[in-house]
Each structure stands twice: as C-alpha cells, then as structure tokens.
Design a protein around this motif. Structure first.
Motif, PDB file in Angstrom:
ATOM      1  N   ARG A 185       0.830  -1.205   0.000  1.00 35.40           N
ATOM      2  CA  ARG A 185       0.000   0.000   0.000  1.00 35.40           C
ATOM      3  C   ARG A 185       0.868   1.261   0.000  1.00 35.40           C
ATOM      4  O   ARG A 185       0.522   2.264  -0.619  1.00 35.40           O
ATOM      5  CB  ARG A 185      -0.928   0.000   1.217  1.00 35.40           C
ATOM      6  CG  ARG A 185      -2.025  -1.062   1.140  1.00 35.40           C
ATOM      7  CD  ARG A 185      -2.839  -1.099   2.421  1.00 35.40           C
ATOM      8  NE  ARG A 185      -3.519   0.170   2.680  1.00 35.40           N
ATOM      9  CZ  ARG A 185      -4.093   0.482   3.846  1.00 35.40           C
ATOM     10  NH1 ARG A 185      -4.028  -0.382   4.861  1.00 35.40           N
ATOM     11  NH2 ARG A 185      -4.705   1.638   3.993  1.00 35.40           N
ATOM     12  N   LEU A 186       2.000   1.193   0.687  1.00 37.62           N
ATOM     13  CA  LEU A 186       2.928   2.322   0.670  1.00 37.62           C
ATOM     14  C   LEU A 186       3.486   2.527  -0.738  1.00 37.62           C
ATOM     15  O   LEU A 186       3.610   3.656  -1.214  1.00 37.62           O
ATOM     16  CB  LEU A 186       4.060   2.076   1.665  1.00 37.62           C
ATOM     17  CG  LEU A 186       5.095   3.200   1.813  1.00 37.62           C
ATOM     18  CD1 LEU A 186       4.444   4.496   2.267  1.00 37.62           C
ATOM     19  CD2 LEU A 186       6.195   2.776   2.784  1.00 37.62           C
ATOM     20  N   GLN A 187       3.777   1.416  -1.421  1.00 41.90           N
ATOM     21  CA  GLN A 187       4.271   1.511  -2.789  1.00 41.90           C
ATOM     22  C   GLN A 187       3.199   2.090  -3.715  1.00 41.90           C
ATOM     23  O   GLN A 187       3.509   2.841  -4.643  1.00 41.90           O
ATOM     24  CB  GLN A 187       4.712   0.143  -3.295  1.00 41.90           C
ATOM     25  CG  GLN A 187       5.334   0.153  -4.692  1.00 41.90           C
ATOM     26  CD  GLN A 187       6.583   1.020  -4.759  1.00 41.90           C
ATOM     27  OE1 GLN A 187       7.462   0.912  -3.909  1.00 41.90           O
ATOM     28  NE2 GLN A 187       6.658   1.888  -5.763  1.00 41.90           N
ATOM     29  N   ASP A 188       1.953   1.764  -3.436  1.00 44.88           N
ATOM     30  CA  ASP A 188       0.856   2.327  -4.224  1.00 44.88           C
ATOM     31  C   ASP A 188       0.833   3.856  -4.122  1.00 44.88           C
ATOM     32  O   ASP A 188       0.575   4.554  -5.120  1.00 44.88           O
ATOM     33  CB  ASP A 188      -0.494   1.767  -3.762  1.00 44.88           C
ATOM     34  CG  ASP A 188      -0.703   0.321  -4.176  1.00 44.88           C
ATOM     35  OD1 ASP A 188       0.013  -0.140  -5.084  1.00 44.88           O
ATOM     36  OD2 ASP A 188      -1.592  -0.324  -3.588  1.00 44.88           O
ATOM     37  N   ILE A 189       1.101   4.377  -2.913  1.00 42.90           N
ATOM     38  CA  ILE A 189       1.115   5.826  -2.725  1.00 42.90           C
ATOM     39  C   ILE A 189       2.279   6.441  -3.493  1.00 42.90           C
ATOM     40  O   ILE A 189       2.122   7.478  -4.156  1.00 42.90           O
ATOM     41  CB  ILE A 189       1.198   6.179  -1.226  1.00 42.90           C
ATOM     42  CG1 ILE A 189      -0.020   5.640  -0.478  1.00 42.90           C
ATOM     43  CG2 ILE A 189       1.303   7.702  -1.039  1.00 42.90           C
ATOM     44  CD1 ILE A 189       0.041   5.832   1.027  1.00 42.90           C
ATOM     45  N   ARG A 190       3.446   5.797  -3.442  1.00 35.04           N
ATOM     46  CA  ARG A 190       4.595   6.299  -4.189  1.00 35.04           C
ATOM     47  C   ARG A 190       4.311   6.300  -5.689  1.00 35.04           C
ATOM     48  O   ARG A 190       4.603   7.268  -6.399  1.00 35.04           O
ATOM     49  CB  ARG A 190       5.844   5.477  -3.872  1.00 35.04           C
ATOM     50  CG  ARG A 190       6.395   5.680  -2.465  1.00 35.04           C
ATOM     51  CD  ARG A 190       7.788   5.111  -2.337  1.00 35.04           C
ATOM     52  NE  ARG A 190       7.778   3.649  -2.394  1.00 35.04           N
ATOM     53  CZ  ARG A 190       7.811   2.848  -1.330  1.00 35.04           C
ATOM     54  NH1 ARG A 190       7.837   3.383  -0.105  1.00 35.04           N
ATOM     55  NH2 ARG A 190       7.826   1.545  -1.468  1.00 35.04           N
ATOM     56  N   ASP A 191       3.739   5.204  -6.174  1.00 40.52           N
ATOM     57  CA  ASP A 191       3.420   5.115  -7.600  1.00 40.52           C
ATOM     58  C   ASP A 191       2.392   6.174  -8.000  1.00 40.52           C
ATOM     59  O   ASP A 191       2.478   6.751  -9.092  1.00 40.52           O
ATOM     60  CB  ASP A 191       2.877   3.712  -7.933  1.00 40.52           C
ATOM     61  CG  ASP A 191       3.931   2.629  -7.805  1.00 40.52           C
ATOM     62  OD1 ASP A 191       5.134   2.968  -7.796  1.00 40.52           O
ATOM     63  OD2 ASP A 191       3.551   1.449  -7.700  1.00 40.52           O
ATOM     64  N   TRP A 192       1.436   6.390  -7.116  1.00 44.23           N
ATOM     65  CA  TRP A 192       0.397   7.400  -7.373  1.00 44.23           C
ATOM     66  C   TRP A 192       1.021   8.788  -7.524  1.00 44.23           C
ATOM     67  O   TRP A 192       0.660   9.548  -8.424  1.00 44.23           O
ATOM     68  CB  TRP A 192      -0.599   7.352  -6.222  1.00 44.23           C
ATOM     69  CG  TRP A 192      -1.653   8.411  -6.225  1.00 44.23           C
ATOM     70  CD1 TRP A 192      -2.728   8.523  -7.045  1.00 44.23           C
ATOM     71  CD2 TRP A 192      -1.733   9.516  -5.306  1.00 44.23           C
ATOM     72  NE1 TRP A 192      -3.478   9.625  -6.703  1.00 44.23           N
ATOM     73  CE2 TRP A 192      -2.900  10.250  -5.647  1.00 44.23           C
ATOM     74  CE3 TRP A 192      -0.953   9.944  -4.236  1.00 44.23           C
ATOM     75  CZ2 TRP A 192      -3.283  11.393  -4.947  1.00 44.23           C
ATOM     76  CZ3 TRP A 192      -1.329  11.076  -3.540  1.00 44.23           C
ATOM     77  CH2 TRP A 192      -2.480  11.794  -3.897  1.00 44.23           C
ATOM     78  N   LEU A 193       1.986   9.121  -6.674  1.00 40.33           N
ATOM     79  CA  LEU A 193       2.656  10.417  -6.761  1.00 40.33           C
ATOM     80  C   LEU A 193       3.481  10.527  -8.038  1.00 40.33           C
ATOM     81  O   LEU A 193       3.429  11.537  -8.744  1.00 40.33           O
ATOM     82  CB  LEU A 193       3.558  10.627  -5.539  1.00 40.33           C
ATOM     83  CG  LEU A 193       2.851  10.949  -4.215  1.00 40.33           C
ATOM     84  CD1 LEU A 193       3.843  10.885  -3.052  1.00 40.33           C
ATOM     85  CD2 LEU A 193       2.209  12.332  -4.271  1.00 40.33           C
ATOM     86  N   VAL A 194       4.239   9.479  -8.350  1.00 36.66           N
ATOM     87  CA  VAL A 194       5.071   9.497  -9.549  1.00 36.66           C
ATOM     88  C   VAL A 194       4.212   9.627 -10.795  1.00 36.66           C
ATOM     89  O   VAL A 194       4.597  10.274 -11.786  1.00 36.66           O
ATOM     90  CB  VAL A 194       5.947   8.231  -9.619  1.00 36.66           C
ATOM     91  CG1 VAL A 194       6.624   8.112 -10.975  1.00 36.66           C
ATOM     92  CG2 VAL A 194       6.986   8.239  -8.504  1.00 36.66           C
ATOM     93  N   ASP A 195       3.019   9.063 -10.752  1.00 33.70           N
ATOM     94  CA  ASP A 195       2.104   9.117 -11.895  1.00 33.70           C
ATOM     95  C   ASP A 195       1.346  10.445 -11.966  1.00 33.70           C
ATOM     96  O   ASP A 195       0.474  10.622 -12.807  1.00 33.70           O
ATOM     97  CB  ASP A 195       1.119   7.953 -11.817  1.00 33.70           C
ATOM     98  CG  ASP A 195       0.356   7.750 -13.114  1.00 33.70           C
ATOM     99  OD1 ASP A 195       0.984   7.850 -14.193  1.00 33.70           O
ATOM    100  OD2 ASP A 195      -0.860   7.513 -13.068  1.00 33.70           O
TER     101      ASP A 195
END
Length: 396
Positions: free
Chosen positions: A5-15
């Motif tokens: 879920r933390l990685q999802d937040i990082r990916d969301w920001l990068v996207d």
C-alpha cells in the motif's frame, strides 16, 4: 506497515496524483492515505521556493480534520528572525533532515516547536525535497501520538520523498512557466502560449478597447538623472497604471520605454462595448489621480509626473509576430495605429486623457457629459480627419 500500500502511494505520486486535480487535493489525499496506512499524522507541510517577482515561496499545510491551507512568503523573509530561528532554515541551507521532540527543553530555542508543543505535538520531522537541479525545498511532518513516530513511520515517510519531490517539481515548473508568461506577456497571452499557440503568424482577431499611454518629458528626464533613478521612477509610474488596468479587467501587453499598451477585450466578438468602455474610463481616471499624486526628486526639488493616455475601440490582430525563432506576442492593426496617433495629439493638446469618437460614443449614456469635443485632427495614414474627445474636467 503494509509495504504494498505504501508503494501504491509512491506510484500514485510518480504518476502525477491523477485523482487529485490540484496540489491542495494531492496533499489532502496523500495524508489521508498515509493515516489509513497507520501513520498518525497531525500536521504536514510542503514549502517550495518560487521564481516570482513578488513571492519568495509558497506553503501547503494539511491538518487532521481541516482543509489544506495555502500561503505565500514575501521576499526578505529568509533574513527575518522567524526564519533564521526555524528548523526549516537548516533544511533549506544544509539539505539535511531535522527531527525534534517539541516537549524537550532544547526545543525551546525554536518558536515553531513551542507553538506545536502547545497544540500537543510530540514529534517533529523536516525532510528536504530535492529537485533535479539540486535546489532544496522542504516538507515537515508532525504527530500527536504519545510515543511519537516509530522507526517504521519514519522510514515510510522518508521513502516518499523522491516521489513527492518529483510531483512537487513538476507542479512547480508548470506554475513557474505560467507565472513568468503572465509576468512578461500577460495572462491571456500566457494561456495561449502554454496552449500551443507558438508559431509565427498564428493570430486571432479580437474586439477590444485599446489603451496607449506615454510619460511626458521622459527623454530630458532620463538625460539628467542617473539610470537607476530613471528605472525607479518608471516603476512607480507604471504602478499607477497597471493596478487600475488589471482591476478593471484589462491586460497589459507590453512596456515600450515609457509607453504602455493594454487591451480590454470584449466578452464576445461583436459584443456591446458599453460596459467595457466604462471600466476603461474608470481605470484611466484612477491612473490619472495616482500619477498626479506622485513626485520625484530632481535637483533638490520635487517634480511631478505628467502623462497622457489615448483610448480607442476596434478590431485588432492578436498573436505571434517576429523573425526567425524570436517572436513577440502582441497586437497590431489600424485600431492600434490610431490609438498611437491619438496619444501624440494628447501631448500636443496637453491633455491627460483623450478618446476617439468611437470610444466616446461607446461609453454609457450616463457618461456622455464627461466628454468635450476637441475638434477634428489630421491623422497620418488616414484620408479623413478624426474627431477627438477629451475629459471635460481637464478644462477647455
């Protein structure tokens, strides 16, 4: 801590945080997702330095249960005691992490930590946001959890910094580009350029009221005063016009030495210019009052500014004109040429505000008694003389 879920937040920001339309919405959603992940956040701030003529930086502050607050910082703030005595100064200057317990005695040297202590904050963390050009911006993170942030919380927050920095940098660059275009070419022109209208010859027709002003006696003034004083005088003089023009819906297109060209577009092509002309006249009278109140020092004595403004309405071409890869976003056309000729007539008649017959006739009926007919004058390039009007309160 759920790493996926933390990685999802990082990916969301990068996207690009696509589910959030604005930076404020990104802050709110990002913090809400981190809280759902188990990180007990209370207050989070992002602080970004800006390239802006009036603003040194911007801040976005999220608090649990409140709307995101946006703020600005004026130039000179970095030399103030408030900034010098803050943890953020260390982050900006050293590019290093700073962490403190507001409850600890050593935190009393930082006023911001004392304010957070009064709110019940138990842990304070600031982290640098480093852009690709190595410029350092900052973020701050606080909690009211009795035990403060755990190692897992800290590692999760730290792991977000590269993604948050990339998102922040992209948004900052877009805002900077838009702001610089607004500053140097005007709001409407800036929007058109960012929208892709950048090829030479790409123009649009516009119906607008035209404002062309000039400072009287500028050449001898610039000859007898130091260049630095002349620049300061011009800036004060233009301040008297730009604010009233913008307040009344006009757009300053360019400064030409001591001259100023502005347009007040009609809402729609072929629209009724009555309301627009009323606003233009209000701006002209406000500018006249402000310029009349100015003085500048010359030879130990105070001298007053004198200027003239010509007002006209008509259709003009608005777009890219230039040579090679050097373009200018400006307006041209017979209406602009006539405004320039009228300004010369204003100087000849020692008038501050003059208007074409088209402009005076387009003003509301309630304003018709404001004008006096100054007669017909020959205009270079035109086969017939043009009737010119002046404000009645400027005398005969």
């Amino acid at each position: 801590m759920d790493s996926s879920r933390l990685q999802d937040i990082r990916d969301w920001l990068v996207d690009g945080a696509r589910s959030a339309a604005t930076p404020s919405e990104m802050m709110a959603e990002c913090c809400a997702r981190l809280v759902d992940l188990g990180i007990p956040l209370w207050r989070v701030g992002v602080f970004v330095r800006t390239l802006h003529p009036d603003i040194a930086g911007r801040s976005f502050i999220w608090r649990q249960g409140a709307e995101v607050e946006m703020g600005t910082v004026a130039f000179g703030f970095e030399s103030s005691p408030v900034y010098r005595d803050s943890p953020l100064a260390r982050v900006f200057e050293q590019g290093a992490e700073f962490r403190a317990d507001p409850r600890a005695p050593e935190s009393e040297r930082f006023p911001i930590l004392m304010d957070l202590r009064a709110e019940g904050v138990t842990d304070y963390l600031t982290l640098p946001l480093t852009f690709i050009d190595r410029a350092v911006h900052a973020s701050s993170w606080t909690t009211k959890s009795p035990a403060g942030f755990t190692d897992a919380h800290l590692n999760a927050i730290r792991s977000l910094m590269p993604a948050l920095a990339r998102y922040t940098e992209i948004i900052t660059l877009r805002r900077t580009a838009s702001m610089l275009l607004d500053t140097y070419v005007g709001n409407s022109a800036g929007e058109r350029i960012l929208g892709g209208q950048i090829r030479r010859g790409h123009t649009d027709a516009m119906d607008a009221a035209i404002w062309l002003s000039d400072l009287r006696g500028f050449t001898p003034l610039s000859d007898r005063l130091p260049a630095e004083d002349v620049v300061e005088i011009l800036n004060h003089y233009f301040d008297c016009q730009v604010e009233p023009i913008r307040e009344q819906g006009g757009e300053v297109l360019k400064f030409m030495g001591d001259g100023l060209l502005a347009v007040f577009p009609f809402r729609r092509r072929g629209g009724d210019p009555t309301e627009v002309c009323a606003r233009v006249l209000a701006a002209a009278r406000a500018s006249r009052a402000r310029v009349d109140a100015l003085e500048y020092a010359s030879g130990g004595a105070g001298e007053r500014f004198r200027f003239g403004v010509a007002l006209h309405v008509g259709r003009l071409l608005y777009g890219n004109i230039g040579g090679g890869n050097r373009l200018d976003f400006t307006c041209i056309g017979p209406a602009v040429n006539l405004a320039a000729r009228l300004e010369k007539i204003a100087a000849k008649l020692n008038r501050t505000v003059v208007a074409s017959e088209a402009f005076a006739g387009a003003c509301p009926e309630s304003m018709t008694d404001l004008w006096t007919d100054l007669g017909e004058f020959p205009i270079a390039g035109l086969s017939t003389e043009q009737r010119v009007f002046g404000l009645r309160d400027e005398g005969n």
